[in-house]
Scaffold this motif. Structure first.
Motif, short mmCIF file in Angstrom:
data_model
loop_
_atom_site.label_atom_id
_atom_site.label_comp_id
_atom_site.label_asym_id
_atom_site.label_seq_id
_atom_site.Cartn_x
_atom_site.Cartn_y
_atom_site.Cartn_z
N GLY A 34 -0.98 -8.84 -11.89
CA GLY A 34 -0.05 -8.40 -10.87
C GLY A 34 0.36 -6.97 -11.16
O GLY A 34 0.00 -6.41 -12.20
N GLY A 35 1.08 -6.37 -10.25
CA GLY A 35 1.46 -4.99 -10.47
C GLY A 35 2.48 -4.49 -9.48
O GLY A 35 2.84 -5.19 -8.51
N TYR A 36 2.95 -3.28 -9.72
CA TYR A 36 4.00 -2.68 -8.91
C TYR A 36 3.70 -1.21 -8.65
O TYR A 36 3.30 -0.48 -9.58
CB TYR A 36 5.36 -2.80 -9.63
CG TYR A 36 5.80 -4.22 -9.81
CD1 TYR A 36 6.61 -4.85 -8.88
CD2 TYR A 36 5.40 -4.96 -10.94
CE1 TYR A 36 7.01 -6.16 -9.04
CE2 TYR A 36 5.80 -6.26 -11.11
CZ TYR A 36 6.61 -6.87 -10.16
OH TYR A 36 7.00 -8.17 -10.32
N THR A 37 3.87 -0.80 -7.44
CA THR A 37 3.86 0.63 -7.14
C THR A 37 5.28 1.16 -7.30
O THR A 37 6.26 0.44 -7.11
CB THR A 37 3.37 0.90 -5.72
OG1 THR A 37 4.27 0.30 -4.79
CG2 THR A 37 1.97 0.37 -5.50
N GLU A 38 5.38 2.45 -7.60
CA GLU A 38 6.69 3.09 -7.72
C GLU A 38 6.88 4.20 -6.71
O GLU A 38 8.00 4.67 -6.49
CB GLU A 38 6.87 3.66 -9.13
CG GLU A 38 6.98 2.61 -10.22
CD GLU A 38 8.34 1.94 -10.25
OE1 GLU A 38 9.27 2.42 -9.58
OE2 GLU A 38 8.48 0.91 -10.95
N GLY A 39 5.79 4.66 -6.08
CA GLY A 39 5.94 5.73 -5.10
C GLY A 39 4.62 6.36 -4.75
O GLY A 39 3.56 6.03 -5.29
N VAL A 40 4.68 7.31 -3.80
CA VAL A 40 3.51 8.03 -3.33
C VAL A 40 3.95 9.44 -2.95
O VAL A 40 5.07 9.64 -2.48
CB VAL A 40 2.86 7.31 -2.12
CG1 VAL A 40 3.82 7.21 -0.95
CG2 VAL A 40 1.55 7.97 -1.70
N ASN A 41 3.08 10.44 -3.19
CA ASN A 41 3.42 11.79 -2.76
C ASN A 41 2.63 12.15 -1.51
O ASN A 41 1.87 11.33 -0.97
CB ASN A 41 3.21 12.81 -3.89
CG ASN A 41 1.75 12.91 -4.33
OD1 ASN A 41 0.84 12.44 -3.64
ND2 ASN A 41 1.53 13.51 -5.50
N ASN A 42 2.79 13.40 -1.03
CA ASN A 42 2.13 13.79 0.21
C ASN A 42 0.65 14.12 0.03
O ASN A 42 -0.04 14.34 1.02
CB ASN A 42 2.89 14.97 0.84
CG ASN A 42 4.20 14.53 1.46
OD1 ASN A 42 4.26 13.52 2.17
ND2 ASN A 42 5.27 15.28 1.19
N ARG A 43 0.16 14.13 -1.20
CA ARG A 43 -1.28 14.23 -1.43
C ARG A 43 -1.94 12.86 -1.39
O ARG A 43 -3.16 12.76 -1.41
CB ARG A 43 -1.56 14.88 -2.79
CG ARG A 43 -0.97 16.25 -2.99
CD ARG A 43 -1.48 16.94 -4.23
NE ARG A 43 -1.46 16.12 -5.43
CZ ARG A 43 -1.59 16.61 -6.67
NH1 ARG A 43 -1.75 17.92 -6.83
NH2 ARG A 43 -1.58 15.80 -7.72
N GLY A 44 -1.12 11.82 -1.38
CA GLY A 44 -1.65 10.46 -1.39
C GLY A 44 -1.77 9.86 -2.77
O GLY A 44 -2.31 8.76 -2.92
#
Length: 678
Positions: free
Chosen positions: A118-128
């Motif tokens: 399992g896992g978790y994202t923490e965010g994304v920037n405008n470059r993807g």
């Protein structure tokens, strides 16, 4: 003349730009309905959130909703960028644990192709670029691995003992190690030299500037450059987001007001929006701001219900007014060529519209902050304020700023009334008396003892005729309990079993019988047929006989006991303290917001004053309003310092603009060239 007008218009335009550059923007508000819960805002003004079905949705500025495809449950959204890419965590078919997922550019759900249970994202920037961590990975002894999934498709960056928490568009990352307390940076394969362990970082912009809360519960802005930290305290509370211009949003610590840091100044966001449809709403906190200055914020309505808003900046009123002045001047020159009747009718119509604008909208207010020379308590219709001075004795403050100290040898003052003639009543301890005594300073003169049967007493108020009411605090059987001392010198009215508490200018009294719960009226020797139930706490009475106060159900009210049914209206959640003859009411609501009821509509008073010198102040309570609409209010600033204010109404901007238009058009009558005599 036309050349001069063009030059003047250019000057006004420059002044307008200067005004816009110096002041924080004002905002127009959009309230989201219940179709989804907004969470993230991108620079296009799109908002990502969770729909009623628990799935992700993108709201577009045209009001449309775009549901994102894919079967997910237990969804948490953690990021949203300018390409419309949403990242988050969700349980998806084939997996029993939450997985790191992405909806690229508004497409269908994808699981990030990383190993782990399992896992978790923490965010994304405008470059993807997407950051997060995996759990149960086979290639690490810890069973956890941090990652950056690069937007250009190159091999992911994996960390054995580092968990990225936020990333900017330059690939600068802030995260944590399992054995460290605090935050450490990473960029281009290099970790920062030391961890940041004294800051709770909530946001990061593309310049590397951080925002959040430090240990003393102060919002901050900071940037580390060449081993040196540039640090700013913003307000008492928390910062939630920052944009590249350095504007920051968040909330205050105790009073829960949404805050904006803009060009080195803290602003109470309630000062910066003013829409009649949301007049009684107040902003509790703001959690997202984009590069255009648009803001997501939570708000509270007058009766305690919650809502979520998108605040979008609009041109500064000062700039708009100056440009309007220039355009009106040019219009006046053009109209000078038209018939005077048309000009006169147009200007008259604008003046009428201005009057109508003033009649429909609550006034704006300018504020005078009282210094520590005295504590204000009562306000009369002449704009004078009675209170207690630093020496504990009564003082009258005058509109010219002078203080009149009232004479008398006494102690433990409590003031209970103040009228338009400058007469003050109250209660004091006097040498030779064991109990508090009712006293009066007539027209600002010497102190007089109010004499009536009983060993002690209490003056509870007076009206503008000078009639004074009160009651005895003596033992039963020592004499009358209540009294009215008439200003015309006629024999005082005595009551055996009635305690007057309020009196209006018509001589109507509100008080209570000893054996009754609640209040009953009295006028011209006759008690009212009805008494109010015990759950009505009456605090004010106007000349019409309308009452204001609050009930046990937690709502402020006004009540006129006339006809069937009684005219009862709930105003807001919590307290009403005063009412004037126009029916305007002041008080406070939940989370300590000063409130105004004006022409059948509630207004948060913070929405009605906007002065740069008081940008970070919040009005917590209003307790007095006079016939002119002036208000006494108590407030606190962004650092929780307290002060008292006199708020005085000023013309509405809309009225001023329309009156200016009318004057410009009338002035054009004089611009029309006259005929030369033969």
């Amino acid at each position: 003349m036309l050349k001069f007008a063009r030059m003047l218009l250019a000057v006004l335009a420059l002044l307008a730009c200067a005004a816009h550059a110096q002041n924080a923007p004002t905002y127009q508000a959009f309230k989201f309905d219940g179709r989804f819960t907004p969470q993230f805002l991108n620079d296009l003004g799109q908002v990502a959130g969770v729909g009623q079905d628990g799935r992700p949705v993108i709201w577009h500025p045209d009001g449309s909703l775009q549901p994102l495809a894919g079967s997910v449950s237990q969804l948490t959204i953690t990021g949203f960028n300018n390409q419309g890419t949403v990242v988050g965590n969700a349980v998806i078919p084939g997996y029993s644990l939450p997985q790191p997922v992405v909806w690229r550019n508004g497409g269908a759900v994808e699981r990030l192709p990383l190993q782990g249970l399992g896992g978790y994202t923490e965010g994304v920037n405008n470059r993807g670029d997407i950051i997060g961590y995996m759990a149960g990975a086979s290639n690490t002894g810890l069973g956890q691995v941090g990652f950056i999934q690069w937007g250009d498709g190159s091999a992911p960056q994996l960390f054995d003992d580092y968990f990225p928490h936020m990333i900017n568009d330059q690939g600068f990352v802030l995260g944590r190690r399992s054995d460290e307390y605090g935050t450490r940076s990473w960029q281009d394969g290099i970790f920062g030299e030391s961890s940041i362990d004294d800051l709770n970082i909530r946001a990061l912009n593309n310049k590397g500037r951080m925002a959040g809360t430090h240990d003393s519960m102060h919002a901050f802005s900071a940037i580390d450059m060449a081993g040196q930290r540039e640090f700013q305290d913003l307000w008492s509370g928390t910062a939630a987001d920052i944009n590249d211009a350095g504007s920051i949003v968040g909330e205050t610590e105790y009073t829960l007001h949404a805050m904006l840091w803009y060009r080195e100044r803290a602003y109470n966001l309630d000062h910066l929006w003013d829409e009649a449809s949301y007049s009684g709403w107040t902003l509790l906190n703001a959690w997202a701001i984009n590069e255009n200055g648009a803001i997501l914020a939570n708000a509270l309505d007058p009766l305690g219900d919650y809502g979520k808003f998108l605040l979008s900046p609009v041109p500064e009123p000062q700039a708009a007014m100056l440009l309007l002045a220039g355009l009106l001047l040019l219009a006046a020159l053009w109209l000078a060529q038209q018939k005077s009747g048309i000009r006169l009718a147009s200007s008259s119509l604008l003046v009428l519209l201005a009057c109508n604008a003033q009649a429909q909208e609550a006034p704006a207010y300018r504020a005078l902050r009282f210094d520590g020379q005295f504590a204000p308590q009562f306000l009369n219709d002449a704009g004078q304020v009675a209170g207690i001075g630093q020496d504990g004795k009564p003082v009258i403050w005058r509109p010219d700023g002078s203080l009149l100290h009232l004479p008398g040898i006494a102690g433990h003052f409590s003031l209970t009334g103040f009228n338009n003639q400058g007469t003050v009543v109250g209660n004091v301890t006097i040498p030779g008396f064991s109990q508090s005594q009712p006293v009066v300073w007539r027209n600002g003169g010497a102190m007089e003892l109010l004499t009536f049967a009983g060993s002690g007493g209490y003056a509870s108020g007076l009206n503008n005729r000078g009639d004074i009411i009160g009651f005895s605090s003596g033992e039963p059987g020592t004499g009358p309990i209540g009294f009215i001392e008439w200003a015309d010198g006629s024999a005082p009215q005595r009551f055996d079993d009635y305690r007057p508490r309020l009196i209006n200018d018509s001589g109507m009294v509100i008080g209570s019988h000893t054996g009754e719960f609640g209040v009953r009226s009295w006028q011209d020797g006759v008690f009212g047929e009805y008494h109010l139930a015990y759950d009505y706490d009456v605090r004010a009475l106007n000349s019409e006989g309308r009452l204001a106060g609050f009930q046990d159900n937690g709502n402020a009210f006004t009540l006129l006991m006339r006809g069937e049914p009684w005219e009862h209206r709930e105003l807001w959640s919590d307290y009403a303290y005063d009412i004037n003859d126009a029916g305007s009411v002041v008080g406070e609501t939940e989370y300590r917001r000063a409130m105004l009821w004006y022409q059948d509509q509630p207004y948060a008073l913070d929405r009605l004053w906007n002065e740069e010198q008081y940008a970070g102040w919040m009005l917590q309570s209003a307790w007095n309003i006079n016939a002119s609409g002036q208000i006494l209010a108590r407030g606190a600033n962004e650092w929780d310092a307290n002060a008292n204010f006199l708020l005085s109404p000023v013309p509405e901007p809309a009225q001023g603009a329309l009156l200016l238009a009318g004057l410009a058009l009338l002035g054009s009558l004089r611009l029309r060239p006259g005929r030369r005599s033969a």
